[in-house]
Motif scaffolding. Structure first.
Motif, PDB file in Angstrom:
ATOM      1  N   MET A  88      -1.060   6.112 -30.142  1.00 59.16           N
ATOM      2  CA  MET A  88      -1.370   6.006 -28.715  1.00 59.16           C
ATOM      3  C   MET A  88      -2.772   5.441 -28.540  1.00 59.16           C
ATOM      4  SD  MET A  88      -1.507   9.030 -25.849  1.00 59.16           S
ATOM      5  CE  MET A  88      -3.020   9.717 -26.513  1.00 59.16           C
ATOM      6  N   ASP A  89      -2.931   4.476 -27.598  1.00 52.33           N
ATOM      7  CA  ASP A  89      -4.249   3.931 -27.311  1.00 52.33           C
ATOM      8  C   ASP A  89      -5.131   4.999 -26.673  1.00 52.33           C
ATOM      9  OD1 ASP A  89      -3.352   1.494 -28.222  1.00 52.33           O
ATOM     10  OD2 ASP A  89      -2.689   0.848 -26.214  1.00 52.33           O
ATOM     11  N   GLU A  90      -6.452   4.751 -26.740  1.00 51.60           N
ATOM     12  CA  GLU A  90      -7.379   5.680 -26.090  1.00 51.60           C
ATOM     13  C   GLU A  90      -7.129   5.688 -24.582  1.00 51.60           C
ATOM     14  OE1 GLU A  90     -11.395   4.891 -27.035  1.00 51.60           O
ATOM     15  OE2 GLU A  90     -11.133   5.172 -29.199  1.00 51.60           O
ATOM     16  N   LEU A  91      -7.255   6.859 -23.987  1.00 47.49           N
ATOM     17  CA  LEU A  91      -7.024   6.985 -22.549  1.00 47.49           C
ATOM     18  C   LEU A  91      -8.179   6.351 -21.787  1.00 47.49           C
ATOM     19  CD1 LEU A  91      -5.679  10.649 -22.352  1.00 47.49           C
ATOM     20  CD2 LEU A  91      -4.377   8.538 -22.076  1.00 47.49           C
ATOM     21  N   PRO A 143     -10.546   6.142 -18.805  1.00 49.87           N
ATOM     22  CA  PRO A 143     -10.981   7.055 -17.743  1.00 49.87           C
ATOM     23  C   PRO A 143     -10.627   6.547 -16.350  1.00 49.87           C
ATOM     24  CG  PRO A 143     -12.702   6.805 -19.391  1.00 49.87           C
ATOM     25  CD  PRO A 143     -11.644   5.798 -19.719  1.00 49.87           C
ATOM     26  N   ARG A 144     -10.611   5.218 -16.163  1.00 51.13           N
ATOM     27  CA  ARG A 144     -10.270   4.667 -14.844  1.00 51.13           C
ATOM     28  C   ARG A 144      -8.819   4.987 -14.500  1.00 51.13           C
ATOM     29  NH1 ARG A 144      -7.775   0.003 -13.181  1.00 51.13           N
ATOM     30  NH2 ARG A 144      -7.557  -0.582 -15.378  1.00 51.13           N
ATOM     31  N   LEU A 145      -7.922   4.816 -15.463  1.00 49.67           N
ATOM     32  CA  LEU A 145      -6.512   5.114 -15.215  1.00 49.67           C
ATOM     33  C   LEU A 145      -6.293   6.599 -14.975  1.00 49.67           C
ATOM     34  CD1 LEU A 145      -4.754   2.819 -17.862  1.00 49.67           C
ATOM     35  CD2 LEU A 145      -5.294   2.326 -15.462  1.00 49.67           C
ATOM     36  N   LEU A 146      -7.038   7.441 -15.727  1.00 49.92           N
ATOM     37  CA  LEU A 146      -6.921   8.884 -15.517  1.00 49.92           C
ATOM     38  C   LEU A 146      -7.377   9.273 -14.121  1.00 49.92           C
ATOM     39  CD1 LEU A 146      -8.143  10.449 -18.905  1.00 49.92           C
ATOM     40  CD2 LEU A 146      -5.810  10.408 -17.985  1.00 49.92           C
ATOM     41  N   ARG A 147      -8.448   8.646 -13.669  1.00 55.02           N
ATOM     42  CA  ARG A 147      -8.962   8.964 -12.324  1.00 55.02           C
ATOM     43  C   ARG A 147      -7.932   8.564 -11.263  1.00 55.02           C
ATOM     44  NH1 ARG A 147     -12.416   6.328  -8.639  1.00 55.02           N
ATOM     45  NH2 ARG A 147     -12.626   4.563 -10.067  1.00 55.02           N
ATOM     46  N   TYR A 148      -7.322   7.396 -11.416  1.00 56.41           N
ATOM     47  CA  TYR A 148      -6.286   6.967 -10.479  1.00 56.41           C
ATOM     48  C   TYR A 148      -5.128   7.969 -10.474  1.00 56.41           C
ATOM     49  CZ  TYR A 148      -8.422   2.309  -9.967  1.00 56.41           C
ATOM     50  OH  TYR A 148      -9.258   1.274  -9.688  1.00 56.41           O
ATOM     51  N   PHE A 149      -4.703   8.396 -11.659  1.00 55.94           N
ATOM     52  CA  PHE A 149      -3.584   9.322 -11.754  1.00 55.94           C
ATOM     53  C   PHE A 149      -3.895  10.652 -11.076  1.00 55.94           C
ATOM     54  CE2 PHE A 149      -1.827  12.980 -14.077  1.00 55.94           C
ATOM     55  CZ  PHE A 149      -0.490  12.836 -13.730  1.00 55.94           C
ATOM     56  N   GLN A 197       0.745   1.375 -16.304  1.00 54.25           N
ATOM     57  CA  GLN A 197       0.003   1.162 -17.551  1.00 54.25           C
ATOM     58  C   GLN A 197      -0.230   2.487 -18.273  1.00 54.25           C
ATOM     59  OE1 GLN A 197      -3.502  -1.095 -16.010  1.00 54.25           O
ATOM     60  NE2 GLN A 197      -3.167  -2.353 -17.846  1.00 54.25           N
ATOM     61  N   LEU A 198      -0.608   3.519 -17.515  1.00 53.74           N
ATOM     62  CA  LEU A 198      -0.872   4.830 -18.105  1.00 53.74           C
ATOM     63  C   LEU A 198       0.402   5.414 -18.704  1.00 53.74           C
ATOM     64  CD1 LEU A 198      -2.931   7.092 -18.614  1.00 53.74           C
ATOM     65  CD2 LEU A 198      -2.382   8.004 -16.350  1.00 53.74           C
ATOM     66  N   GLU A 199       1.499   5.309 -17.985  1.00 52.88           N
ATOM     67  CA  GLU A 199       2.775   5.832 -18.493  1.00 52.88           C
ATOM     68  C   GLU A 199       3.199   5.093 -19.763  1.00 52.88           C
ATOM     69  OE1 GLU A 199       5.134   7.584 -14.636  1.00 52.88           O
ATOM     70  OE2 GLU A 199       5.159   5.404 -14.943  1.00 52.88           O
ATOM     71  N   ASP A 200       3.011   3.766 -19.766  1.00 57.22           N
ATOM     72  CA  ASP A 200       3.370   2.974 -20.942  1.00 57.22           C
ATOM     73  C   ASP A 200       2.495   3.359 -22.136  1.00 57.22           C
ATOM     74  OD1 ASP A 200       5.290   1.692 -19.473  1.00 57.22           O
ATOM     75  OD2 ASP A 200       4.086  -0.117 -19.114  1.00 57.22           O
ATOM     76  N   SER A 201       1.229   3.592 -21.854  1.00 55.91           N
ATOM     77  CA  SER A 201       0.300   3.961 -22.928  1.00 55.91           C
ATOM     78  C   SER A 201       0.676   5.300 -23.539  1.00 55.91           C
ATOM     79  CB  SER A 201      -1.132   4.012 -22.380  1.00 55.91           C
ATOM     80  OG  SER A 201      -2.032   4.493 -23.350  1.00 55.91           O
ATOM     81  N   GLY A 231       3.735   6.722 -23.224  1.00 53.05           N
ATOM     82  CA  GLY A 231       5.148   6.778 -23.597  1.00 53.05           C
ATOM     83  C   GLY A 231       5.868   7.907 -22.913  1.00 53.05           C
ATOM     84  N   ALA A 232       5.450   8.229 -21.698  1.00 57.83           N
ATOM     85  CA  ALA A 232       6.072   9.335 -20.958  1.00 57.83           C
ATOM     86  C   ALA A 232       6.029   9.035 -19.467  1.00 57.83           C
ATOM     87  CB  ALA A 232       5.350  10.645 -21.249  1.00 57.83           C
ATOM     88  N   ARG A 233       7.074   9.491 -18.744  1.00 56.56           N
ATOM     89  CA  ARG A 233       7.076   9.362 -17.280  1.00 56.56           C
ATOM     90  C   ARG A 233       6.262  10.497 -16.686  1.00 56.56           C
ATOM     91  NH1 ARG A 233       9.839   6.722 -13.416  1.00 56.56           N
ATOM     92  NH2 ARG A 233      11.129   5.667 -14.977  1.00 56.56           N
ATOM     93  N   LEU A 234       5.330  10.136 -15.824  1.00 54.40           N
ATOM     94  CA  LEU A 234       4.425  11.118 -15.235  1.00 54.40           C
ATOM     95  C   LEU A 234       4.793  11.475 -13.803  1.00 54.40           C
ATOM     96  CD1 LEU A 234       1.074   9.501 -16.510  1.00 54.40           C
ATOM     97  CD2 LEU A 234       2.356  11.386 -17.553  1.00 54.40           C
ATOM     98  N   LEU A 235       5.457  10.537 -13.103  1.00 55.23           N
ATOM     99  CA  LEU A 235       5.774  10.741 -11.689  1.00 55.23           C
ATOM    100  C   LEU A 235       7.232  10.381 -11.426  1.00 55.23           C
ATOM    101  CD1 LEU A 235       2.620   8.978 -10.234  1.00 55.23           C
ATOM    102  CD2 LEU A 235       3.003  11.451 -10.239  1.00 55.23           C
ATOM    103  N   GLU A 236       7.855  11.163 -10.565  1.00 53.89           N
ATOM    104  CA  GLU A 236       9.178  10.834 -10.037  1.00 53.89           C
ATOM    105  C   GLU A 236       8.962  10.255  -8.653  1.00 53.89           C
ATOM    106  OE1 GLU A 236      11.936  10.788 -11.516  1.00 53.89           O
ATOM    107  OE2 GLU A 236      11.648  12.060 -13.284  1.00 53.89           O
ATOM    108  N   ARG A 237       9.374   8.987  -8.479  1.00 59.10           N
ATOM    109  CA  ARG A 237       9.120   8.310  -7.213  1.00 59.10           C
ATOM    110  C   ARG A 237      10.437   7.971  -6.515  1.00 59.10           C
ATOM    111  NH1 ARG A 237       5.079   4.450 -10.445  1.00 59.10           N
ATOM    112  NH2 ARG A 237       6.465   5.264 -12.064  1.00 59.10           N
ATOM    113  N   THR A 238      10.498   8.323  -5.252  1.00 56.54           N
ATOM    114  CA  THR A 238      11.617   7.913  -4.407  1.00 56.54           C
ATOM    115  C   THR A 238      11.023   7.235  -3.189  1.00 56.54           C
ATOM    116  OG1 THR A 238      11.699   9.944  -3.088  1.00 56.54           O
ATOM    117  CG2 THR A 238      12.900   9.959  -5.183  1.00 56.54           C
TER     118      THR A 238
END
Length: 327
Positions: free
Chosen positions: A1-4, A6-12, A41-45, A47-54
């Motif tokens: 897994m690539d390093e997380l 911080p910008r993507l974490l803040r957005y999440f 990008q964060l989910e791809d990095s 390898g997991a789904r973080l949000l369920e969107r409808t």
């Protein structure tokens, strides 16, 4: 897994708190498409789904809830590390090793240390009681940041700033036949045993005391030597001899002693030393606080080898005279 990132974490974290991409985008002051792309990008990095969107709502998955808790910690840690690095770079964090001779305890060193701790509470100030020669050697080698010494000649890269000068005093046991006098001539002690500052640790001070006796027309009977002025005074208090000590020791509160003035042409001088090679903002700020305590201005930048006179602090009341070589 690539390093997380911080910008993507803040957005999440903002999306997880708002559970709305539109509200999160407004809060982050960006448009919605870049925010959606960042979360993908964060989910791809990961390898997991973080949000369920409808079309109606956004919900955190189990993985998303776990990441939300960890992301808050990681972002706080990221900020803390940034602040720590900035404080170290600004000279507001770290460690300062400070050497001192015992007599500095009665020459305003406690006041200096309190000022250090008040202005720089996050800096660890490590104190080491050492004689002057040991401090000069350690400063040269980089093992000591600042030193408070009995004035001694120094050579580059060591710099020295004379802080305060004061007279010497005769030190007698309280039971000495002359202890009740208000003032003495040094030759009145010609038949007494003397305790001197150790010649091997400070030839300069040993020779200074010797020259005072010779000027008074007698050669002293030096029966004992000590490495520190406080040890000299302690030996005198035990009745093992008399001595000549810096006047500041009269403020030590040591029992069984009398300190008497006498006529002489010498000064006891204390100095601050540091290495010009190790100079940094943290050192410069501490040196400036020392100048403040002793009433020295910025023009007193410190002498190198063979430096001239320096002005003492408010309690000195005199200029520091030139000194002959010694160590």
């Amino acid at each position: 897994m690539d390093e997380l990132d911080p910008r993507l974490l803040r957005y999440f974290v903002v999306v997880a708190e708002e559970l709305s991409f539109s509200r999160a985008a407004l809060r982050l002051h960006i448009s919605q498409p870049p925010l959606s792309y960042a979360i993908k990008q964060l989910e791809d990095s990961l390898g997991a789904r973080l949000l369920e969107r409808t079309s109606r709502r956004v919900e955190l998955t189990a993985a998303g809830r776990a990441l939300y808790r960890e992301a808050q910690f990681l972002l706080r840690r990221h900020v803390d590390v940034r602040k720590l690095v900035q404080r170290i770079d600004a000279g507001l964090h770290g460690q300062i090793k400070i050497g001192f001779v015992g007599s500095m305890l009665y020459r305003r060193l406690p006041e200096v240390l309190k000022l250090f701790q008040h202005h720089y509470p996050d800096i660890e100030h490590v104190l080491l009681e050492l004689n002057s020669a040991e401090q000069i050697e350690l400063v040269e080698r980089g093992g000591l940041d600042l030193g408070f010494i009995h004035a001694n000649p120094v050579a580059p890269p060591v710099r020295a700033l004379d802080l305060v000068s004061e007279p010497f005093a005769i030190c007698l046991p309280a039971g000495h036949p002359l202890a009740s006098k208000r003032r003495l001539r040094l030759d009145q002690l010609a038949e007494d045993d003397f305790i001197f500052f150790s010649r091997s640790f400070s030839p300069y001070y040993y020779e200074t005391l010797l020259s005072m006796c010779l000027q008074a027309s007698f050669y002293p009977k030096v029966r004992n030597e000590a490495r520190h002025w406080l040890s000299v005074a302690s030996l005198v208090s035990q009745g093992l001899g008399v001595s000549i000590v810096p006047q500041c020791l009269s403020r030590s509160g040591m029992s069984g002693l009398r300190f008497l003035p006498f006529d002489h042409g010498h000064e006891s001088v204390c100095s601050l030393i540091w290495s010009e090679q190790a100079a940094s903002r943290i050192h410069a700020r501490h040196i400036e606080l020392v100048r403040q305590v002793y009433g020295l201005d910025a023009a007193d930048s410190g002498r190198k080898k063979g430096g001239g006179p320096r002005r003492g602090g408010p309690d000195a009341g005199r200029l520091v005279p030139p000194r002959r070589p010694g160590s």
